[in-house]
Design an enzyme around this catalytic site. Structure first.
Site, short mmCIF file in Angstrom:
data_model
loop_
_atom_site.label_atom_id
_atom_site.label_comp_id
_atom_site.label_asym_id
_atom_site.label_seq_id
_atom_site.Cartn_x
_atom_site.Cartn_y
_atom_site.Cartn_z
N ARG A 72 0.70 -1.22 -0.03
CA ARG A 72 -0.13 0.10 0.07
C ARG A 72 0.73 0.95 0.67
O ARG A 72 0.91 2.70 -0.33
CB ARG A 72 -0.88 0.45 1.31
CG ARG A 72 -2.16 -1.15 1.35
CD ARG A 72 -3.22 -1.39 1.53
NE ARG A 72 -3.87 0.09 2.09
CZ ARG A 72 -4.54 0.30 2.87
NH1 ARG A 72 -4.02 -0.63 4.60
NH2 ARG A 72 -4.84 1.11 3.34
N GLN A 136 -10.75 9.29 6.75
CA GLN A 136 -10.15 8.14 7.55
C GLN A 136 -8.96 7.50 6.43
O GLN A 136 -8.22 6.33 6.93
CB GLN A 136 -11.54 7.35 7.31
CG GLN A 136 -12.53 7.46 7.72
CD GLN A 136 -13.79 6.49 7.53
OE1 GLN A 136 -14.35 5.93 8.32
NE2 GLN A 136 -14.95 7.30 6.52
N HIS A 154 -6.96 8.09 10.98
CA HIS A 154 -7.26 6.98 11.05
C HIS A 154 -4.90 6.64 11.12
O HIS A 154 -5.01 5.48 10.75
CB HIS A 154 -7.41 6.11 10.19
CG HIS A 154 -8.99 5.42 10.99
ND1 HIS A 154 -9.76 4.79 9.38
CD2 HIS A 154 -9.74 5.65 11.75
CE1 HIS A 154 -11.07 4.45 10.22
NE2 HIS A 154 -11.16 5.08 11.11
N GLY A 222 -17.46 9.75 -0.35
CA GLY A 222 -16.72 8.21 -0.38
C GLY A 222 -16.30 7.00 0.60
O GLY A 222 -15.04 6.70 0.26
N GLU A 250 -23.04 4.78 -4.30
CA GLU A 250 -24.57 4.00 -3.51
C GLU A 250 -24.38 4.45 -2.53
O GLU A 250 -23.88 5.35 -2.01
CB GLU A 250 -24.04 2.48 -3.92
CG GLU A 250 -22.90 2.97 -2.37
CD GLU A 250 -22.35 0.40 -2.68
OE1 GLU A 250 -22.22 -0.13 -3.87
OE2 GLU A 250 -21.84 0.64 -1.56
C1 BJW Z 1 -16.93 6.16 -4.58
C2 BJW Z 1 -15.92 5.82 -5.48
C3 BJW Z 1 -15.68 7.41 -6.10
C4 BJW Z 1 -15.72 3.67 -4.30
N1 BJW Z 1 -16.46 8.33 -5.99
N2 BJW Z 1 -17.34 7.02 -3.80
C5 BJW Z 1 -19.95 1.30 17.09
C6 BJW Z 1 -21.11 0.86 16.60
C7 BJW Z 1 -20.40 -0.53 15.86
C8 BJW Z 1 -18.92 -0.91 16.11
C9 BJW Z 1 -17.92 0.22 16.27
C10 BJW Z 1 -18.85 1.63 16.97
N3 BJW Z 1 -17.57 2.22 17.56
C11 BJW Z 1 -16.29 0.93 17.65
C12 BJW Z 1 -16.77 0.42 17.21
C13 BJW Z 1 -15.63 -0.79 16.40
C14 BJW Z 1 -15.03 -0.57 15.50
C15 BJW Z 1 -15.96 -0.17 14.23
O1 BJW Z 1 -16.17 0.62 13.58
N4 BJW Z 1 -16.39 -1.29 13.91
C16 BJW Z 1 -17.35 -1.65 12.35
C17 BJW Z 1 -16.74 -2.12 10.77
C18 BJW Z 1 -19.22 -2.41 13.39
N5 BJW Z 1 -14.09 0.63 15.25
C19 BJW Z 1 -13.18 0.22 15.80
O2 BJW Z 1 -12.46 -0.82 15.88
C20 BJW Z 1 -12.12 1.98 16.11
N6 BJW Z 1 -12.28 2.12 17.02
C21 BJW Z 1 -12.50 2.51 17.89
O3 BJW Z 1 -13.97 3.30 18.03
O4 BJW Z 1 -12.32 2.08 19.56
C22 BJW Z 1 -12.68 2.45 21.01
C23 BJW Z 1 -14.14 1.12 19.95
C24 BJW Z 1 -13.18 -0.21 20.19
C25 BJW Z 1 -12.97 -1.79 20.46
C26 BJW Z 1 -15.25 -1.16 20.82
C27 BJW Z 1 -15.68 0.31 21.10
C28 BJW Z 1 -15.02 1.55 20.88
C29 BJW Z 1 -11.37 1.88 14.97
C30 BJW Z 1 -11.50 1.71 13.41
C31 BJW Z 1 -10.25 1.60 12.68
C32 BJW Z 1 -10.72 0.88 11.46
N7 BJW Z 1 -9.12 1.06 9.99
C33 BJW Z 1 -9.69 0.57 9.10
C34 BJW Z 1 -8.08 0.23 9.31
C35 BJW Z 1 -7.01 1.82 8.99
C36 BJW Z 1 -5.76 1.85 8.43
C37 BJW Z 1 -5.52 1.47 6.87
O5 BJW Z 1 -6.13 2.18 6.20
O6 BJW Z 1 -5.10 1.00 6.80
O7 BJW Z 1 -9.76 2.25 8.33
S1 BJW Z 1 -10.59 -0.53 8.78
C38 BJW Z 1 -10.55 0.30 7.14
O8 BJW Z 1 -12.35 1.02 6.92
C39 BJW Z 1 -9.96 1.96 7.12
C40 BJW Z 1 -10.90 3.05 6.81
O9 BJW Z 1 -10.15 3.91 7.14
C41 BJW Z 1 -11.98 2.02 7.55
C42 BJW Z 1 -13.82 2.67 6.52
O10 BJW Z 1 -13.42 2.21 5.15
P1 BJW Z 1 -14.05 3.73 3.76
O11 BJW Z 1 -13.10 4.73 4.36
O12 BJW Z 1 -15.47 4.03 4.33
O13 BJW Z 1 -14.11 2.46 2.41
P2 BJW Z 1 -14.94 1.33 1.67
O14 BJW Z 1 -13.75 0.35 0.98
O15 BJW Z 1 -15.74 0.71 3.31
O16 BJW Z 1 -15.87 2.22 0.83
C43 BJW Z 1 -15.82 3.11 0.01
C44 BJW Z 1 -16.63 3.78 -0.57
O17 BJW Z 1 -16.26 4.81 -1.08
C45 BJW Z 1 -17.68 3.31 -0.96
O18 BJW Z 1 -19.02 3.26 -0.30
C46 BJW Z 1 -18.12 3.34 -2.46
O19 BJW Z 1 -19.35 3.56 -2.98
C47 BJW Z 1 -17.22 4.79 -2.13
N8 BJW Z 1 -16.77 4.74 -4.11
N9 BJW Z 1 -15.47 4.78 -5.45
C48 BJW Z 1 -17.42 8.10 -4.94
N10 BJW Z 1 -15.40 7.31 -6.89
#
Ligand code: BJW
Ligand code: ZN
Length: 276
Positions: A72, A136, A154, A222, A250
């Protein structure tokens, strides 16, 4: 609503807004050639989340995780900001200018910090920014495009952190040795990013929440909006009846609270919302 009507409405909302908060996700960098996580062909198709994006996965197999991040780093290194990143940088500048023009006659002496970023009031008290970009993404493309008030929720792919002494360093080759060691204490280094189950830095959380609570317009671009706390910021704004504009290929959980949803590519839609 027809897309052209939605574009007109979004353009008006953006023009009138005084404090803008933006949340971006992997989709904004897709047109720069960087893979998203959850789309078809995305990173989670070839890698199990629990293996490469959790602290437990790193403890189990740090080599696998470093291979994943090295690949990456290489992909981020060759990527350039696209029209969406560049438009956000332009929007930040426009909002700073707008706030400067409007605030001088009203505020008079002692107000404004003179650097035009609209973030200070010259009294030492922090005033919330006129434009805050919560991302993010870890690729650094927003900063490369010229955005200045960027909050990396992040972490950053360009930073590494020692697993023992916590030292954070940036000056490394694009491809790191497969098990890189800390120059201060020789312990194993890890990417300075936030994995599942890990807390975001408290200063970052405070800044993000403050921006979400102070803005009068929220723009979401996004992101699948399923990862928290990131996904909670537009919801916080919507609870205060602040209009939310969403740009995505979407619908997402944010769509339900959005005043305007524009379905399409960020690099094509966003430039239509911000005048030259
Ligand atoms: C386009 C396009 C174009 C495509 N134009 N659009 C509350 C509720 C439920 C769960 C939790 C909560 N609070 C905490 C949690 C647990 C957890 C969580 O959220 N889980 C859920 C998945 C259920 N969160 C955590 O653990 C976080 N920590 C935390 O809250 O600590 C306290 C805690 C811990 C445990 C329990 C409770 C509290 C930390 C989250 C860390 C996420 N890390 C990652 C990796 C980061 C490093 C790396 O990049 O390698 O972050 S995972 C990954 O997902 C990365 C991203 O930043 C993140 C989000 O993804 P993103 O950016 O949305 O990408 P996609 O692929 O999902 O979506 C792309 C979108 O673009 C799509 O919609 C397409 O349609 C669109 N698209 N092309 C416009 N051209
Ligand atoms: Zn160390």
């Amino acid at each position: 609503m027809a897309q052209s009507k939605s574009i007109t409405q979004a353009k008006k909302l953006l023009k009138e807004a005084k404090k803008v908060c933006v949340l971006t996700g992997a989709g904004i960098s897709a047109e720069s050639g960087i893979k998203t996580f959850r789309d078809a062909g995305g990173l989670w198709e070839d890698h199990a989340v629990e293996d490469v994006a959790t602290p437990e996965g790193f403890t189990r197999d740090p080599k696998l995780v470093w291979r994943f991040y090295n690949a990456r780093r290489k992909s981020a290194d060759v990527a350039a900001p696209n029209a969406a990143h560049l438009t956000l940088a332009r929007l930040e500048l426009a909002k700073q200018r707008q706030s400067k023009q409007k605030s001088y006659p009203v505020l008079g002496h002692g107000e404004g910090n003179g650097n035009g970023n609209g973030n200070g009031n010259g009294t030492g008290h922090h005033k919330s920014a006129v434009f805050t970009l919560l991302t993010q993404n870890i690729d650094g493309l927003h900063q490369q495009a010229g955005s200045t008030n960027v909050v990396e929720l992040h972490g950053s792919i360009w930073k590494v952190r020692c697993t023992k002494c916590g030292l954070i360093t940036t000056d490394h080759p694009i491809e790191l040795p497969i098990l890189p060691k800390c120059e201060a204490c020789s312990a194993l280094l890890r990417p300075h990013v936030v994995w599942f189950g890990e807390n975001l830095e408290s200063e970052i959380l405070e800044k993000a929440e403050a921006a979400a609570l102070a803005c009068d317009l929220f723009l979401v671009i996004g992101t699948s909006a399923i990862v928290h706390p990131a996904a909670s910021y537009p919801l916080l704004a919507a609870q205060r009846k602040v209009p939310v504009i969403e740009i995505n290929l979407e619908n997402t959980p944010v769509t339900a609270v959005s005043a305007v949803t524009l379905l399409g590519k960020a690099g094509e839609l966003l430039p239509k919302l911000v005048s030259e």
